[in-house]
Motif scaffolding. Structure first.
Motif, PDB file in Angstrom:
ATOM      1  N   SER A 151       1.171  -1.487  -0.069  1.00  7.77           N
ATOM      2  CA  SER A 151      -0.452  -0.297   0.058  1.00  7.77           C
ATOM      3  C   SER A 151       1.100   1.688  -0.339  1.00  7.77           C
ATOM      4  CB  SER A 151      -1.016   0.124   1.066  1.00  7.77           C
ATOM      5  OG  SER A 151      -0.173   0.741   2.549  1.00  7.77           O
ATOM      6  N   VAL A 152       0.238   2.946   0.080  1.00  8.86           N
ATOM      7  CA  VAL A 152       0.761   3.911  -0.191  1.00  8.86           C
ATOM      8  C   VAL A 152       1.420   3.992   1.003  1.00  8.86           C
ATOM      9  CG1 VAL A 152       0.695   5.976  -0.064  1.00  8.86           C
ATOM     10  CG2 VAL A 152      -0.826   4.645  -1.595  1.00  8.86           C
ATOM     11  N   ARG A 153       0.943   3.053   1.843  1.00  4.78           N
ATOM     12  CA  ARG A 153       1.836   3.721   3.538  1.00  4.78           C
ATOM     13  C   ARG A 153       2.581   2.481   3.552  1.00  4.78           C
ATOM     14  NH1 ARG A 153      -2.883   3.234   5.990  1.00  4.78           N
ATOM     15  NH2 ARG A 153      -2.488   5.523   7.051  1.00  4.78           N
ATOM     16  N   GLU A 154       2.592   1.273   3.489  1.00  4.93           N
ATOM     17  CA  GLU A 154       3.778   0.137   3.112  1.00  4.93           C
ATOM     18  C   GLU A 154       5.089   0.761   2.653  1.00  4.93           C
ATOM     19  OE1 GLU A 154       0.560  -3.486   4.054  1.00  4.93           O
ATOM     20  OE2 GLU A 154       1.221  -2.587   2.165  1.00  4.93           O
ATOM     21  N   LYS A 169      12.479   4.162  13.272  1.00  2.00           N
ATOM     22  CA  LYS A 169      10.792   3.405  13.895  1.00  2.00           C
ATOM     23  C   LYS A 169      10.109   3.396  14.677  1.00  2.00           C
ATOM     24  CE  LYS A 169      14.653  -0.293  14.301  1.00  2.00           C
ATOM     25  NZ  LYS A 169      15.166  -1.259  14.202  1.00  2.00           N
ATOM     26  N   GLY A 170       9.416   2.826  15.255  1.00  2.00           N
ATOM     27  CA  GLY A 170       8.598   3.502  16.328  1.00  2.00           C
ATOM     28  C   GLY A 170       7.935   4.842  16.394  1.00  2.00           C
ATOM     29  N   ALA A 171       8.040   6.012  17.597  1.00  2.00           N
ATOM     30  CA  ALA A 171       7.138   7.079  18.086  1.00  2.00           C
ATOM     31  C   ALA A 171       7.949   7.781  16.346  1.00  2.00           C
ATOM     32  CB  ALA A 171       7.556   7.797  19.031  1.00  2.00           C
ATOM     33  N   LEU A 190       5.888   9.539   8.771  1.00  2.00           N
ATOM     34  CA  LEU A 190       4.948   9.633   8.567  1.00  2.00           C
ATOM     35  C   LEU A 190       3.607  10.649   8.600  1.00  2.00           C
ATOM     36  CD1 LEU A 190       4.091   6.996   6.000  1.00  2.00           C
ATOM     37  CD2 LEU A 190       2.880   5.621   8.445  1.00  2.00           C
ATOM     38  N   THR A 191       3.436  10.946   9.083  1.00  2.00           N
ATOM     39  CA  THR A 191       3.098  12.178   9.482  1.00  2.00           C
ATOM     40  C   THR A 191       3.120  13.628   8.667  1.00  2.00           C
ATOM     41  OG1 THR A 191       1.707  11.252  11.476  1.00  2.00           O
ATOM     42  CG2 THR A 191       1.206  13.305  10.847  1.00  2.00           C
ATOM     43  N   LEU A 231       4.277   9.692  -5.351  1.00  2.00           N
ATOM     44  CA  LEU A 231       4.395   8.436  -3.711  1.00  2.00           C
ATOM     45  C   LEU A 231       6.048   8.129  -4.159  1.00  2.00           C
ATOM     46  CD1 LEU A 231       3.809   6.347  -1.934  1.00  2.00           C
ATOM     47  CD2 LEU A 231       2.942   4.552  -3.489  1.00  2.00           C
ATOM     48  N   ALA A 232       6.504   7.964  -5.527  1.00  2.00           N
ATOM     49  CA  ALA A 232       8.043   7.975  -5.895  1.00  2.00           C
ATOM     50  C   ALA A 232       8.604   9.066  -4.645  1.00  2.00           C
ATOM     51  CB  ALA A 232       8.456   7.728  -6.874  1.00  2.00           C
ATOM     52  N   VAL A 233       8.164  10.007  -4.909  1.00  2.00           N
ATOM     53  CA  VAL A 233       9.185  10.726  -3.965  1.00  2.00           C
ATOM     54  C   VAL A 233       9.069  11.122  -2.800  1.00  2.00           C
ATOM     55  CG1 VAL A 233       9.332  13.567  -4.395  1.00  2.00           C
ATOM     56  CG2 VAL A 233       8.837  12.134  -6.128  1.00  2.00           C
ATOM     57  N   ALA A 234       7.712  11.243  -2.657  1.00  2.00           N
ATOM     58  CA  ALA A 234       7.159  10.699  -1.802  1.00  2.00           C
ATOM     59  C   ALA A 234       8.155  10.204  -0.757  1.00  2.00           C
ATOM     60  CB  ALA A 234       5.494  10.916  -0.594  1.00  2.00           C
TER      61      ALA A 234
END
Length: 833
Positions: free
Chosen positions: A678-681, A693-695, A701-702, A731-734
């Protein structure tokens, strides 16, 4: 040149001679009866391993079906012996049935990957063995069936089982099988099998159907396995299900790997291994599966090619043979190639395309393509990357793959689109590939010979003459991997010319060649023009392309946009715009603080891939806070330069230096997204790679999601494959932004996008520049780069032709000349400051 050389006959004779010597030793009583039985059994397993060995080595197919073929031969022999069948009938029946079943498996398995072929053959073995176990009236079930004497219908006597006569027959048959395999090695059969295995697409282009070759290879292999089964029944004297388990399939593969796939002596080593492994395991007090597993692991780790190839390499190192001096290469004359005039309007039309379209799902790679080619005419097809040029060539050669083709195409009065790819070679269409897709396991001569169904003396002579004509005769016995890039490309051309095609289709033949090699290639194309061959050619080296073309058709976004003579086609505004892009008004760029330090500096950088020079003498400075555009035609070296700037590709020569705290990220051409995630993954994977990782990951991500357009923020759970091309590019740039880079390198950000999506992608990259990020854009479009960059660098054939600031009123005119010609007539524009 004989079809079978004296050395081949000598090698083929070794098997029968060794078998005859072994039979004499057995007959003398020098070997005890128990060991003589083991020798006969080893001969049986040699034939069986040979059947799997050559299938894997020549056709690239690893089979688990061979215990079933082995059992088929054994049960045929046992059943036939109890029902009065002759030896000849038993052998004929077993081999014919095995061939039919093998051809079916080969044809069905050709459509699948290696994993699915293994599963298919596994299922076949399980079903076959179950049928043999249940068919008690024929096989005797678990109780087995005894083997009785077999008489010969040809008057060769009666063949007794489980005795010395059976052992002699097994040894003699093994010797003959090795001789047959040795004679097949220089044959066109082996060459075409290897070609289909090595490169199925290139094989189709020369008329080889991988499915047919797979079926043929499997059928022949099954015949050998069934013959081994007949021999087993004769040697053992009794047939039961025990020897034909799935464990035998694994043991066969182990024996092939241990001996060396594709080698004849490897089959002998494998046969001996299968025969004496149980005895060795028992003597060592180790379970046989453990011993076989250990041997396989050791072979894979330390002898991946097998025992026989390893010993051969060792012997060559220890006992170097004096090599005769290679003949000097015969190069074609370098005198100026005579111009071949274009065919007149009365020349017959060889090829016509009307409204041809190719779609891949919802992507239109080609639409409204209409063109014609006359006999003896050379048509050049030009256009930027993604314009549909290679798709057009694939339509001509039938190699579109999963694309849907519409429209009509006539070749010599025949409907071309309805003709199979493998049949187009016989129609007279020869094809080269952009990256010279040769067959690495075949010699130079064999790469040309495999275009023929028979390696006859006449065909060998013609192939040798062709190699002489293109300057490859001195490397005829070498393999493609041993050739420099220029000779590799010549070999691709020689294979396309092997059957004197009426239409020669050339995909970027000049790419990666130096000036001398391009001159030689030009002469070879002119020679084909003089023979009356029609040529369709695409390339990005326009000056060499125009030197041989009679007419030029320009494509963009899958459509023809212009047509004309080589000297006038670039005067067409639409054609120039397709390469250079629309200049338009410059977007508002953040001002550059020239006091800031350098982000990356390249000093005298060269880079080569094998014999291909991709970059030469590049000196480049990327200041912090700048937006730099690297512009050039396809093949100019942009992607290589981007990877060197990123630091993932070390230059062949020269030095890259970067600020110590610099973090860089690369968005590769084609985006390289994980389509099933997915986009998020996709974003999370990038974070994990950066050690986040973690927080910290959730916060990053936000932050990155805020940069995305609302329609993507609302679809974070959608797989990347479900996004449009523009959304995938964003998405690739992000994904690259997840590492918070100081330097962002984006390769071909506009490739395959609609104009509206191009504007959106560039607008979002512009926001990053306003936030202080250093950006390098690798672009084909000079206009887009000029409107979005502080400085533009024009690459031509791997070197910097010109650089400057788009704000300079003279720069764009200089850059246009440099883009096409590699040099401008005015003094070089340089960055101010």
């Amino acid at each position: 040149m004989p079809v079978v050389s004296r050395s081949n006959l000598t090698r083929a004779a070794l098997g029968p001679l060794a078998a005859a010597a072994l039979i004499l030793i057995l007959n003398s009583g020098a070997i005890p009866p128990y060991q003589a039985y083991s020798v006969g059994l080893a001969a049986v397993y040699t034939v069986l391993v040979l059947s799997v060995n050559l299938l894997a080595g020549w056709a690239g197919i690893w089979s688990i079906a061979h215990p079933a073929f082995f059992a088929l031969g054994a049960y045929f022999a046992a059943y036939g012996s109890t029902h009065g069948w002759s030896l000849e009938l038993v052998v004929l029946g077993a081999t014919v049935c095995a061939a039919a079943l093998g051809a079916f498996l080969g044809c069905a398995g050709a459509r699948f990957s290696m994993l699915y072929v293994a599963l298919l053959t596994l299922a076949f073995t399980m079903v076959s063995l179950e049928v043999m176990g249940q068919w008690t009236s024929v096989t005797g079930g678990d109780q087995g069936i005894p083997m009785e004497k077999l008489h010969s219908a040809l008057g060769l006597g009666t063949m007794a089982s489980a005795g010395t006569q059976a052992q002699y027959i097994a040894v003699g048959t093994a010797g003959i099988a090795l001789a047959v395999a040795a004679l097949a090695r220089p044959s066109a059969l082996r060459m075409r099998l290897v070609a289909a295995k090595s490169h199925p697409m290139a094989a189709r282009s020369i008329g080889i159907a991988p499915e047919a070759q797979s079926a043929l290879a499997f059928a022949v292999s099954a015949v050998f396995a069934a013959l081994a089964g007949v021999l087993l029944a004769l040697v053992v004297g009794f047939v039961s299900p025990d020897p034909f388990s799935l464990a035998l399939a694994i043991a066969l593969i182990s024996a092939c790997v241990l001996g060396g796939a594709g080698t004849l002596l490897g089959a002998v080593v494998g046969g001996a291994y299968l025969t004496w492994a149980p005895t060795v395991a028992e003597s060592a007090g180790v379970a046989q599966p453990i011993l076989q597993g250990a041997v396989l692991i050791v072979a894979l780790l330390f002898l991946p090619g097998g025992v026989v190839p390893f010993l051969g390499r060792t012997a060559r190192r220890l006992l170097p043979r004096p090599e005769s001096p290679a003949p000097a290469p015969v190069e074609p004359s370098e005198e100026p190639a005579p111009n071949v005039p274009a065919p007149g309007p009365t020349a017959p039309e060889l090829l016509r395309l009307d409204q041809v379209a190719v779609t891949f799902g919802g992507l239109a790679a080609l639409e409204g393509a209409s063109l014609s080619v006359r006999t003896g005419e050379t048509l050049a097809v030009i256009g930027p990357n993604g314009a549909g040029k290679t798709t057009l060539l694939n339509v001509l050669s039938g190699l579109v793959g999963g694309g849907r083709v519409a429209g009509t195409a006539q070749y010599g009065g025949r409907a071309l689109l309805k003709t199979r790819a493998t049949a187009r070679r016989r129609l007279g269409i020869g094809r080269t590939f952009q990256h010279a897709e040769t067959f690495p396991e075949l010699t130079v001569l064999e790469n040309v010979l495999c275009t023929r169904r028979r390696a006859s003396a006449d065909n060998r002579t013609r192939a040798a003459e062709l190699l002489e004509r293109v300057g490859l005769a001195h490397v005829a016995d070498r393999y493609p991997a041993e050739l420099p890039f220029g000779l590799h490309k010549r070999l691709d051309l020689a294979r396309a010319l092997a059957e004197e095609p009426e239409l020669l289709v050339l995909d970027e033949p000049f790419g990666g060649l130096d000036a001398t090699e391009r001159t030689l290639l030009t002469r070879q194309i002119v020679a084909q023009q003089q023979r009356g061959t029609a040529v369709v050619i695409i390339d990005h080296v326009l000056d060499d392309l125009f030197a041989v073309a009679h007419r030029v058709v320009a494509f963009d976004f899958g459509r023809p946009i212009g047509e004309g003579e080589p000297g006038t086609i670039l005067d067409d505004p639409r054609v120039r715009s397709s390469y250079l892009g629309e200049g338009g008004a410059r977007g508002e760029l953040p001002s550059r603080d020239r006091s800031l330090q350098t982000a990356v500096h390249l000093d005298g950088v060269d880079h080569a891939y094998g014999g291909v020079t991709a970059l030469r003498g590049v000196d480049l400075t990327v200041p912090r806070g700048s937006v730099i555009g690297i512009v050039g035609a396809n093949g100019a070296g942009k992607s290589t330069l981007g990877r060197i700037l990123h630091g993932t590709l070390p230059p062949t020569r020269g030095r890259r230096s970067a600020a110590g705290d610099l973090r860089s990220a690369l968005v590769p051409e084609g985006r390289a997204l994980f389509k099933t995630l997915s986009v998020r993954e996709n974003l999370e994977v990038a974070a994990y790679a950066a050690g986040i990782k973690g927080a910290a990951l959730r916060a990053r991500l936000t932050e990155t999601a805020e940069w995305l357009p609302p329609r993507l923020r609302e679809r974070m759970g959608v797989p990347a494959a479900g996004l449009s091309g523009g959304e995938q590019q964003i998405l690739a740039v992000a994904r690259a932004l997840m590492a918070r880079p100081d330097l962002l390198i984006v390769d071909e950000p506009a490739l395959g996008l609609s104009p509206a999506m191009v504007d959106e992608v560039y607008a979002r990259i512009g926001r990053l520049a306003h936030d202080g990020m250093t950006v390098v854009l690798l672009e084909q479009s000079l206009g887009r780069a000029a409107s979005a960059c502080h400085e533009v660098v024009v690459l031509h054939e791997g070197g910097i032709a010109v650089r400057g600031e788009p704000a300079d009123p003279t720069f764009l005119a200089d850059a246009e000349r440099a883009y096409f010609d590699g040099q401008d007539d005015a003094p070089v524009a340089t960055a101010r400051g």
